[in-house]
Design a protein around this motif. Structure first.
Motif, PDB file in Angstrom:
ATOM      1  N   LYS A   2      -7.742  -8.872   6.562  1.00 15.09           N
ATOM      2  CA  LYS A   2      -6.691  -8.520   5.616  1.00 15.09           C
ATOM      3  C   LYS A   2      -7.283  -7.991   4.318  1.00 15.09           C
ATOM      4  O   LYS A   2      -8.271  -8.509   3.807  1.00 15.09           O
ATOM      5  CB  LYS A   2      -5.823  -9.744   5.335  1.00 15.09           C
ATOM      6  CG  LYS A   2      -5.063 -10.188   6.549  1.00 15.09           C
ATOM      7  CD  LYS A   2      -4.116 -11.303   6.250  1.00 15.09           C
ATOM      8  CE  LYS A   2      -3.382 -11.638   7.551  1.00 15.09           C
ATOM      9  NZ  LYS A   2      -2.338 -12.587   7.398  1.00 15.09           N
ATOM     10  N   LYS A   3      -6.635  -6.945   3.772  1.00 19.57           N
ATOM     11  CA  LYS A   3      -7.063  -6.388   2.501  1.00 19.57           C
ATOM     12  C   LYS A   3      -6.398  -7.170   1.377  1.00 19.57           C
ATOM     13  O   LYS A   3      -5.170  -7.319   1.355  1.00 19.57           O
ATOM     14  CB  LYS A   3      -6.696  -4.911   2.417  1.00 19.57           C
ATOM     15  CG  LYS A   3      -7.263  -4.243   1.191  1.00 19.57           C
ATOM     16  CD  LYS A   3      -7.149  -2.748   1.283  1.00 19.57           C
ATOM     17  CE  LYS A   3      -7.906  -2.102   0.151  1.00 19.57           C
ATOM     18  NZ  LYS A   3      -7.788  -0.659   0.186  1.00 19.57           N
ATOM     19  N   VAL A   4      -7.217  -7.653   0.444  1.00 18.25           N
ATOM     20  CA  VAL A   4      -6.738  -8.508  -0.629  1.00 18.25           C
ATOM     21  C   VAL A   4      -7.086  -7.884  -1.971  1.00 18.25           C
ATOM     22  O   VAL A   4      -8.215  -7.413  -2.166  1.00 18.25           O
ATOM     23  CB  VAL A   4      -7.384  -9.911  -0.538  1.00 18.25           C
ATOM     24  CG1 VAL A   4      -6.867 -10.820  -1.646  1.00 18.25           C
ATOM     25  CG2 VAL A   4      -7.133 -10.531   0.834  1.00 18.25           C
ATOM     26  N   VAL A   5      -6.119  -7.885  -2.899  1.00 17.19           N
ATOM     27  CA  VAL A   5      -6.369  -7.416  -4.253  1.00 17.19           C
ATOM     28  C   VAL A   5      -6.078  -8.550  -5.224  1.00 17.19           C
ATOM     29  O   VAL A   5      -5.003  -9.152  -5.182  1.00 17.19           O
ATOM     30  CB  VAL A   5      -5.512  -6.173  -4.606  1.00 17.19           C
ATOM     31  CG1 VAL A   5      -5.709  -5.787  -6.068  1.00 17.19           C
ATOM     32  CG2 VAL A   5      -5.858  -4.999  -3.702  1.00 17.19           C
ATOM     33  N   PHE A   6      -7.044  -8.839  -6.085  1.00 17.54           N
ATOM     34  CA  PHE A   6      -6.863  -9.768  -7.193  1.00 17.54           C
ATOM     35  C   PHE A   6      -6.562  -8.945  -8.430  1.00 17.54           C
ATOM     36  O   PHE A   6      -7.261  -7.963  -8.711  1.00 17.54           O
ATOM     37  CB  PHE A   6      -8.141 -10.583  -7.431  1.00 17.54           C
ATOM     38  CG  PHE A   6      -8.311 -11.747  -6.495  1.00 17.54           C
ATOM     39  CD1 PHE A   6      -8.188 -13.042  -6.970  1.00 17.54           C
ATOM     40  CD2 PHE A   6      -8.599 -11.543  -5.160  1.00 17.54           C
ATOM     41  CE1 PHE A   6      -8.344 -14.127  -6.111  1.00 17.54           C
ATOM     42  CE2 PHE A   6      -8.771 -12.615  -4.297  1.00 17.54           C
ATOM     43  CZ  PHE A   6      -8.638 -13.913  -4.775  1.00 17.54           C
ATOM     44  N   LYS A  42       1.002   0.784 -10.036  1.00 16.48           N
ATOM     45  CA  LYS A  42       0.774   2.080  -9.378  1.00 16.48           C
ATOM     46  C   LYS A  42      -0.586   2.081  -8.675  1.00 16.48           C
ATOM     47  O   LYS A  42      -0.692   2.483  -7.523  1.00 16.48           O
ATOM     48  CB  LYS A  42       0.843   3.204 -10.408  1.00 16.48           C
ATOM     49  CG  LYS A  42       0.663   4.573  -9.823  1.00 16.48           C
ATOM     50  CD  LYS A  42       0.782   5.642 -10.895  1.00 16.48           C
ATOM     51  CE  LYS A  42       0.580   7.017 -10.324  1.00 16.48           C
ATOM     52  NZ  LYS A  42       0.643   8.051 -11.354  1.00 16.48           N
ATOM     53  N   GLU A  43      -1.634   1.606  -9.358  1.00 21.06           N
ATOM     54  CA  GLU A  43      -2.962   1.508  -8.741  1.00 21.06           C
ATOM     55  C   GLU A  43      -2.951   0.501  -7.592  1.00 21.06           C
ATOM     56  O   GLU A  43      -3.519   0.742  -6.535  1.00 21.06           O
ATOM     57  CB  GLU A  43      -4.013   1.104  -9.773  1.00 21.06           C
ATOM     58  CG  GLU A  43      -5.396   0.978  -9.168  1.00 21.06           C
ATOM     59  CD  GLU A  43      -6.450   0.479 -10.136  1.00 21.06           C
ATOM     60  OE1 GLU A  43      -7.498   0.017  -9.651  1.00 21.06           O
ATOM     61  OE2 GLU A  43      -6.235   0.537 -11.355  1.00 21.06           O
ATOM     62  N   LEU A  44      -2.298  -0.621  -7.820  1.00 24.29           N
ATOM     63  CA  LEU A  44      -2.195  -1.651  -6.788  1.00 24.29           C
ATOM     64  C   LEU A  44      -1.596  -1.068  -5.520  1.00 24.29           C
ATOM     65  O   LEU A  44      -2.079  -1.313  -4.411  1.00 24.29           O
ATOM     66  CB  LEU A  44      -1.338  -2.809  -7.308  1.00 24.29           C
ATOM     67  CG  LEU A  44      -1.090  -3.978  -6.373  1.00 24.29           C
ATOM     68  CD1 LEU A  44      -2.387  -4.695  -6.049  1.00 24.29           C
ATOM     69  CD2 LEU A  44      -0.091  -4.942  -6.999  1.00 24.29           C
ATOM     70  N   ARG A  45      -0.575  -0.268  -5.683  1.00 25.49           N
ATOM     71  CA  ARG A  45       0.109   0.350  -4.536  1.00 25.49           C
ATOM     72  C   ARG A  45      -0.815   1.269  -3.736  1.00 25.49           C
ATOM     73  O   ARG A  45      -0.733   1.350  -2.513  1.00 25.49           O
ATOM     74  CB  ARG A  45       1.320   1.122  -5.055  1.00 25.49           C
ATOM     75  CG  ARG A  45       2.326   1.397  -4.007  1.00 25.49           C
ATOM     76  CD  ARG A  45       3.643   1.801  -4.642  1.00 25.49           C
ATOM     77  NE  ARG A  45       4.446   2.340  -3.585  1.00 25.49           N
ATOM     78  CZ  ARG A  45       4.794   3.619  -3.475  1.00 25.49           C
ATOM     79  NH1 ARG A  45       4.456   4.469  -4.409  1.00 25.49           N
ATOM     80  NH2 ARG A  45       5.501   4.025  -2.465  1.00 25.49           N
ATOM     81  N   ILE A  51      -2.405  -8.729   0.875  1.00 26.75           N
ATOM     82  CA  ILE A  51      -2.243  -9.891   0.001  1.00 26.75           C
ATOM     83  C   ILE A  51      -2.603  -9.503  -1.431  1.00 26.75           C
ATOM     84  O   ILE A  51      -3.588  -8.788  -1.650  1.00 26.75           O
ATOM     85  CB  ILE A  51      -3.162 -11.050   0.456  1.00 26.75           C
ATOM     86  CG1 ILE A  51      -2.798 -11.500   1.870  1.00 26.75           C
ATOM     87  CG2 ILE A  51      -3.102 -12.223  -0.526  1.00 26.75           C
ATOM     88  CD1 ILE A  51      -3.788 -12.476   2.485  1.00 26.75           C
ATOM     89  N   VAL A  52      -1.822  -9.992  -2.396  1.00 26.24           N
ATOM     90  CA  VAL A  52      -2.136  -9.845  -3.816  1.00 26.24           C
ATOM     91  C   VAL A  52      -2.227 -11.251  -4.412  1.00 26.24           C
ATOM     92  O   VAL A  52      -1.381 -12.100  -4.139  1.00 26.24           O
ATOM     93  CB  VAL A  52      -1.053  -9.031  -4.565  1.00 26.24           C
ATOM     94  CG1 VAL A  52      -1.269  -9.086  -6.077  1.00 26.24           C
ATOM     95  CG2 VAL A  52      -1.035  -7.591  -4.081  1.00 26.24           C
ATOM     96  N   MET A  86       8.218  -5.524  -9.961  1.00 27.31           N
ATOM     97  CA  MET A  86       7.532  -4.261  -9.641  1.00 27.31           C
ATOM     98  C   MET A  86       6.628  -4.427  -8.418  1.00 27.31           C
ATOM     99  O   MET A  86       6.596  -3.553  -7.549  1.00 27.31           O
ATOM    100  CB  MET A  86       6.693  -3.799 -10.837  1.00 27.31           C
ATOM    101  CG  MET A  86       7.496  -3.329 -12.025  1.00 27.31           C
ATOM    102  SD  MET A  86       8.237  -1.716 -11.779  1.00 27.31           S
ATOM    103  CE  MET A  86       6.797  -0.678 -11.682  1.00 27.31           C
ATOM    104  N   ILE A  87       5.904  -5.531  -8.354  1.00 27.35           N
ATOM    105  CA  ILE A  87       5.003  -5.755  -7.213  1.00 27.35           C
ATOM    106  C   ILE A  87       5.805  -5.881  -5.920  1.00 27.35           C
ATOM    107  O   ILE A  87       5.496  -5.233  -4.918  1.00 27.35           O
ATOM    108  CB  ILE A  87       4.119  -7.000  -7.437  1.00 27.35           C
ATOM    109  CG1 ILE A  87       3.131  -6.753  -8.580  1.00 27.35           C
ATOM    110  CG2 ILE A  87       3.374  -7.371  -6.151  1.00 27.35           C
ATOM    111  CD1 ILE A  87       2.395  -8.005  -9.042  1.00 27.35           C
ATOM    112  N   THR A  88       6.852  -6.703  -5.938  1.00 18.79           N
ATOM    113  CA  THR A  88       7.594  -6.952  -4.693  1.00 18.79           C
ATOM    114  C   THR A  88       8.421  -5.745  -4.260  1.00 18.79           C
ATOM    115  O   THR A  88       8.575  -5.519  -3.062  1.00 18.79           O
ATOM    116  CB  THR A  88       8.479  -8.201  -4.809  1.00 18.79           C
ATOM    117  OG1 THR A  88       9.355  -8.065  -5.921  1.00 18.79           O
ATOM    118  CG2 THR A  88       7.636  -9.453  -4.981  1.00 18.79           C
TER     119      THR A  88
END
Length: 187
Positions: A2-6, A42-45, A51-52, A86-88
Motif C-alpha cells: 500500500k502507498k502511504v503518505v504522511f 492537491k499534491e496529496l491527490r 493511506i494518509v 478536502m482530503i476525504t
C-alpha cells in the motif's frame, strides 16, 4: 504494497525513520499549520495514496497563543474540518489516520514555562477530543499519540528536544505505536 503518505508539520517532516519504507512518502513541512496544508491536498491527490496519516495542529495552537512573533489567530475548528473535508472529498477511497496533537513541555526561554505547559496540555487534550470527534465524522481512524507521550502532565522529556519537537527515542516510540495500531501501513 500500500502507498502511504504522511502529511503534517515539522514533527512529521523530521520523522526520518519513515524513509526506510519504500511505500511511504513524507510530505511534512516544518512550520505548517492547517491553513498551509489545505492547499497541499492537491499534491496529496497526485500521490493517489491508499493511506494518509495526518498529524497537524501544534503550530495552529501556538499561533493562537501568540507563541510566534508573527502569530495570528487561526479558527482551528474550521480549518481542521476543512482539511479533513478536502482530503476525504478528493481521495474518497483513501484510508485516513488522524493523529492527536502531542503535549508540550517547558522550554528554557520564552512563554512556554512549566505553568503554561501544564495549562496548555489541558487545552490540547480538549482539542484532541475535537480531533477525535471529527475523525468519526469523516470516517477516519483516530490515533491517540497524546497519551503515549505525556508524563506528569507534560511531554515526556525523554521524547523531546525542546518541549515541542521529538528526539530519536520519541520517533522510535512513534514508529512502534504506529506498527502496533496501524500494521497495514508497513505491510
Amino acid at each position: 504494497m500500500k502507498k502511504v503518505v504522511f502529511m503534517g508539520d515539522s514533527i512529521t517532516a523530521q520523522f526520518k525513520l519513515l524513509s526506510q519504507y519504500e511505500n511511504i512518502v513524507n510530505i511534512g513541512v516544518g512550520g505548517y499549520k492547517t491553513t498551509e496544508l489545505i492547499p497541499l491536498v492537491k499534491e496529496l491527490r497526485l500521490h493517489q495514496p491508499d493511506i494518509v496519516v495526518l498529524l497537524i495542529g501544534i503550530n495552529d495552537f501556538l499561533c493562537n497563543k501568540r507563541f510566534f512573533e508573527h502569530g495570528y489567530t487561526i479558527p482551528f475548528h474550521k480549518t481542521y474540518d476543512t482539511l479533513l473535508d478536502m482530503i476525504t472529498v478528493n481521495l474518497p477511497r483513501t484510508k485516513l489516520y488522524v493523529v492527536s496533537m502531542l503535549p508540550v513541555a517547558p522550554r528554557k526561554e520564552g512563554m512556554l514555562n512549566e505553568t503554561n505547559a501544564l495549562k496548555w496540555n489541558e487545552e490540547i487534550a480538549y482539542i484532541n477530543q475535537f480531533i477525535k470527534h471529527q475523525s468519526k465524522v469523516y470516517r477516519a481512524t483516530y490515533l491517540d499519540l497524546y497519551h503515549e507521550f505525556i508524563k506528569d502532565g507534560m511531554l515526556n522529556s525523554e521524547y523531546s528536544l525542546d518541549g515541542i519537537h521529538l528526539t530519536e527515542k520519541g520517533y522510535l516510540t512513534y514508529l512502534d505505536f504506529l506498527k502496533k495500531h496501524t500494521e497495514e501501513i508497513f505491510i
